[in-house]
Write a protein that holds these residues in place. Sequence first.
Motif, short mmCIF file in Angstrom:
data_model
loop_
_atom_site.label_atom_id
_atom_site.label_comp_id
_atom_site.label_asym_id
_atom_site.label_seq_id
_atom_site.Cartn_x
_atom_site.Cartn_y
_atom_site.Cartn_z
N VAL A 1 0.89 -1.31 0.07
CA VAL A 1 -0.04 -0.03 0.05
C VAL A 1 0.97 1.40 0.19
N ALA A 2 1.98 1.38 0.85
CA ALA A 2 2.86 2.51 1.10
C ALA A 2 3.46 2.95 -0.42
N LYS A 3 3.70 1.60 -1.04
CA LYS A 3 4.58 1.81 -2.41
C LYS A 3 3.64 2.58 -3.29
N ALA A 4 2.52 2.11 -3.42
CA ALA A 4 1.35 2.47 -4.30
C ALA A 4 1.20 3.86 -3.92
N GLU A 5 1.01 4.38 -2.67
CA GLU A 5 0.45 5.47 -2.26
C GLU A 5 1.56 6.75 -2.54
N ARG A 6 2.86 6.18 -2.32
CA ARG A 6 3.96 7.17 -3.06
C ARG A 6 3.89 7.66 -4.18
N LYS A 7 3.28 6.76 -4.95
CA LYS A 7 3.17 7.13 -6.45
C LYS A 7 1.88 7.70 -6.70
N GLY A 8 1.14 7.83 -5.98
CA GLY A 8 -0.16 8.53 -6.16
C GLY A 8 -1.41 7.62 -6.34
N ARG A 9 -1.17 6.34 -6.07
CA ARG A 9 -2.41 5.35 -6.10
C ARG A 9 -2.93 5.02 -4.84
N THR A 10 -3.60 4.08 -4.81
CA THR A 10 -4.58 4.02 -3.48
C THR A 10 -4.57 2.64 -3.07
N GLN A 11 -4.93 2.55 -1.73
CA GLN A 11 -4.97 1.30 -1.22
C GLN A 11 -6.21 0.49 -1.90
N ALA A 12 -7.35 1.18 -2.12
CA ALA A 12 -8.37 0.35 -3.17
C ALA A 12 -7.80 -0.29 -4.18
N GLU A 13 -6.75 0.60 -5.05
CA GLU A 13 -6.37 -0.26 -6.06
C GLU A 13 -5.55 -1.33 -5.91
N ASP B 1 4.14 -3.52 -8.56
CA ASP B 1 5.07 -2.44 -9.32
C ASP B 1 4.47 -1.76 -10.21
N GLU B 2 3.90 -2.41 -11.41
CA GLU B 2 3.09 -1.87 -12.37
C GLU B 2 2.26 -0.63 -11.67
N LEU B 3 1.39 -0.79 -10.99
CA LEU B 3 0.44 0.17 -10.05
C LEU B 3 1.42 1.39 -9.93
N ALA B 4 2.53 1.26 -9.16
CA ALA B 4 3.27 2.14 -8.63
C ALA B 4 4.12 2.97 -9.75
N ARG B 5 4.09 2.33 -11.00
CA ARG B 5 4.77 2.99 -12.05
C ARG B 5 3.60 3.67 -12.93
N GLY B 6 2.39 3.59 -12.54
CA GLY B 6 1.44 4.46 -13.10
C GLY B 6 0.88 3.81 -14.23
N LYS B 7 1.07 2.55 -14.42
CA LYS B 7 0.15 1.71 -15.60
C LYS B 7 -1.20 1.73 -15.29
N PRO B 8 -2.25 1.95 -16.17
CA PRO B 8 -3.56 1.82 -16.15
C PRO B 8 -4.05 0.65 -15.59
N MET B 9 -5.09 0.66 -14.93
CA MET B 9 -5.58 -0.66 -14.10
C MET B 9 -5.88 -1.59 -15.33
N ASP B 10 -6.86 -1.11 -16.23
CA ASP B 10 -6.99 -2.30 -17.23
C ASP B 10 -5.88 -3.12 -17.87
N LYS B 11 -4.75 -2.34 -17.94
CA LYS B 11 -3.44 -2.98 -18.27
C LYS B 11 -2.90 -3.87 -17.30
N ILE B 12 -2.98 -3.27 -16.14
CA ILE B 12 -2.44 -4.33 -14.78
C ILE B 12 -3.38 -5.55 -14.68
N LEU B 13 -4.64 -5.57 -14.89
CA LEU B 13 -5.54 -6.55 -14.85
C LEU B 13 -5.66 -7.41 -16.08
N ARG B 14 -4.87 -7.22 -17.19
CA ARG B 14 -4.74 -7.81 -18.13
C ARG B 14 -6.10 -7.90 -19.06
N SER B 15 -6.81 -6.78 -19.08
CA SER B 15 -8.23 -6.82 -19.64
C SER B 15 -7.99 -6.61 -20.94
#
Length: 116
Positions: free
Chosen positions: A19-31, A102-116
Amino acid sequence: MATHRIYTTSFASVYPHYVAKAERKGRTQAEVDRIIRWLTGYTRGELEAQLEHETDFETFFAEAPELNPSRKLITGVVCGIRVEDIEEPLMQEIRYLDKLVDELARGKPMDKILRS
């Protein structure tokens, strides 16, 4: 063969780092939670129960309701090792999760992270 230390480590003790890794890069715990639930099939309540019970990684993945078949599409390097080349199944599952965070923290879009 000795069991890797991460297998007996509490998932709840590592979760705040995800969560901390994601939040440092502007992402959320929910993500982060969405990624974990996508990978494992846990519901929100089941994930919270796993965290509350301080389940170790081995049990966390063994009790996962349904590992997402699309997780096999996750490729790339984590800790200098290609995730698709990891032969030990549990370590591969753990590294899949690491790669998704890692992908979330790098700013990758959620649909790409979830392989949709």
